[in-house]
Design an enzyme around this catalytic site. Sequence first.
Site, PDB file in Angstrom:
ATOM      1  N   LEU A 138      67.468  93.075  75.550  1.00 23.74           N
ATOM      2  CA  LEU A 138      65.854  92.814  75.239  1.00 23.74           C
ATOM      3  C   LEU A 138      65.369  93.357  76.236  1.00 23.74           C
ATOM      4  O   LEU A 138      65.491  92.930  77.634  1.00 23.74           O
ATOM      5  CB  LEU A 138      65.871  91.045  75.189  1.00 23.74           C
ATOM      6  CG  LEU A 138      64.661  90.569  74.646  1.00 23.74           C
ATOM      7  CD1 LEU A 138      64.463  91.122  73.104  1.00 23.74           C
ATOM      8  CD2 LEU A 138      64.677  89.169  74.623  1.00 23.74           C
ATOM      9  N   SER A 189      76.338 101.036  74.548  1.00 21.53           N
ATOM     10  CA  SER A 189      76.609 100.445  73.266  1.00 21.53           C
ATOM     11  C   SER A 189      78.022 100.814  72.842  1.00 21.53           C
ATOM     12  O   SER A 189      78.441 102.011  72.775  1.00 21.53           O
ATOM     13  CB  SER A 189      75.725 101.192  72.478  1.00 21.53           C
ATOM     14  OG  SER A 189      74.094 100.777  72.526  1.00 21.53           O
ATOM     15  N   ASP A 227      75.906  96.468  62.546  1.00 23.91           N
ATOM     16  CA  ASP A 227      76.050  97.307  63.569  1.00 23.91           C
ATOM     17  C   ASP A 227      77.450  97.500  64.190  1.00 23.91           C
ATOM     18  O   ASP A 227      77.643  97.484  65.525  1.00 23.91           O
ATOM     19  CB  ASP A 227      75.084  96.892  64.865  1.00 23.91           C
ATOM     20  CG  ASP A 227      74.833  97.854  65.504  1.00 23.91           C
ATOM     21  OD1 ASP A 227      74.910  99.258  65.109  1.00 23.91           O
ATOM     22  OD2 ASP A 227      74.503  97.778  66.792  1.00 23.91           O
ATOM     23  N   HIS A 244      75.146 102.197  65.070  1.00 22.94           N
ATOM     24  CA  HIS A 244      74.060 103.002  65.340  1.00 22.94           C
ATOM     25  C   HIS A 244      74.683 104.156  66.360  1.00 22.94           C
ATOM     26  O   HIS A 244      74.074 105.155  66.710  1.00 22.94           O
ATOM     27  CB  HIS A 244      72.903 102.171  66.301  1.00 22.94           C
ATOM     28  CG  HIS A 244      73.363 101.631  67.624  1.00 22.94           C
ATOM     29  ND1 HIS A 244      73.642 100.433  67.695  1.00 22.94           N
ATOM     30  CD2 HIS A 244      73.086 102.327  68.730  1.00 22.94           C
ATOM     31  CE1 HIS A 244      73.831 100.291  69.114  1.00 22.94           C
ATOM     32  NE2 HIS A 244      73.505 101.350  69.773  1.00 22.94           N
TER      33      HIS A 244
END
Length: 466
Positions: free
Chosen positions: A233, A214, A138, A108
């Site tokens: 989360l 990320s 991913d 992503h």
Amino acid sequence: MIRAALSVPLALVLAATLTTSVTAETRVPQSQTEISLGFAPLVKQAAPAVVNIYAKIVRQTQQRSPFMNDPFFDDFFRSFAAPRPRVESSLGSGVILSEDGIVVSNYHVVGMATEIRVVTTDKREYDAQVVLADKASDLAILQLEEAADLPYLDLRDSDRVEVGELALAIGNPFGVGQTVSSGIVSGLARSGTASGEGFGYYIQTDAPINPGNSGGALIDVNGDLIGINTRILSRSGGSNGIGFAIPANLVREFVKQAQAGSEGFQRPWAGMSGQPVDADLAASLGMGLPEGMVISELHDKSPFAMAGFEVGDVITKVDGQVVNSPSEMVFRISVVGPGGTSEVTRLRGEERKTLTVAMFTAPNDPPAQSLVLNENSALPGLTVGLINPVAIVRLQLPLSATGVAVLDPGPHAGRAGVKPGDILLAINGEEVAEAEDVPRLLQEAGRRLQLDLSRRGQRVSLRMRR
């Protein structure tokens, strides 16, 4: 561990003592001196292998005309809704895995990028190309151009990571610059808890992970890479202490396939569906305690079927690792890769047995017989093919699906509502049994055309005029 010798203070801080078999043992710091040193020596060694990634993505956006559905004004305002390119910037992190510039990051972050720039901690900049990427996992592997003698991290066997281990997350959150946060490994084999696409098999950590982290590194106290930070989360978008990292063992398989020149990530085909064994299911199966994953559907060409598994069998372990869900199963066979074998433990009744399963990708058997309709057809550009394991995987069809599927609707059928994965049942009431039936039945059709389809288990009829 990054390819540089650890200093003596670092060995004290991390409480790592090497045995003659080169097995690391960790302990709690024993003195104020050890505590005061903190993680600084470890960060100095590991941080240079974590890079910032700046990616540009060109997207085609379409403005919606207020007259788009008006049959009179649609032609006049068609140009108003023409796709227009829009450049988006993506910011993330990556980890160097080899001295010649193999870098791992998230799909992503770079998967759709048209331009990628990688910046190291010492301000060196490199152009990079994606050599292997997979949206479902991913993960993306990059190759830096004209790179040499770079610091890099070693991949640890993530199956040996334990809950409670100290962990550091290194990345570039919010673009403020490289940042290090500390925590512990909070959980293992987390599935179905992280948002977004993916198979959902993660290492959970409470080390703060924020946007921009990320693709960054999650390392242990020896400086080895245990995972690639990927998701959090959170309801607010900030870190709530529940972060997820893709285990290093899957990263290792990605690097292996990238170095072998694979154009796309090849994942072995399970050819099965299943569900976790809960207390009620365990009782119905006569099991003492709930464990494993029960096979609810099995394709006859599945590697598990060929190894002797049957519907109703309970899979408890793969290569000695506990399996309790379909996500864990997918992860385990993905780590093995095509061409490998796995030792899979099966529970059938009271018999527990371990079988060897040869891993392979979905076979093109029987041949798909794919067919593209030409310009003289009623639906030019429509591509159909016989349903086989390759089509089942590509189109995400049920394992029991048979017949002829739409591989690509083309422009005309697409506008009429036909979608990839639709199963062609009949054309103007005539059954479709083989791909070759489609052009013949379309040629025999008059000005009115009716397509009977099966879409996600529902029967759909589309009517159109030629």
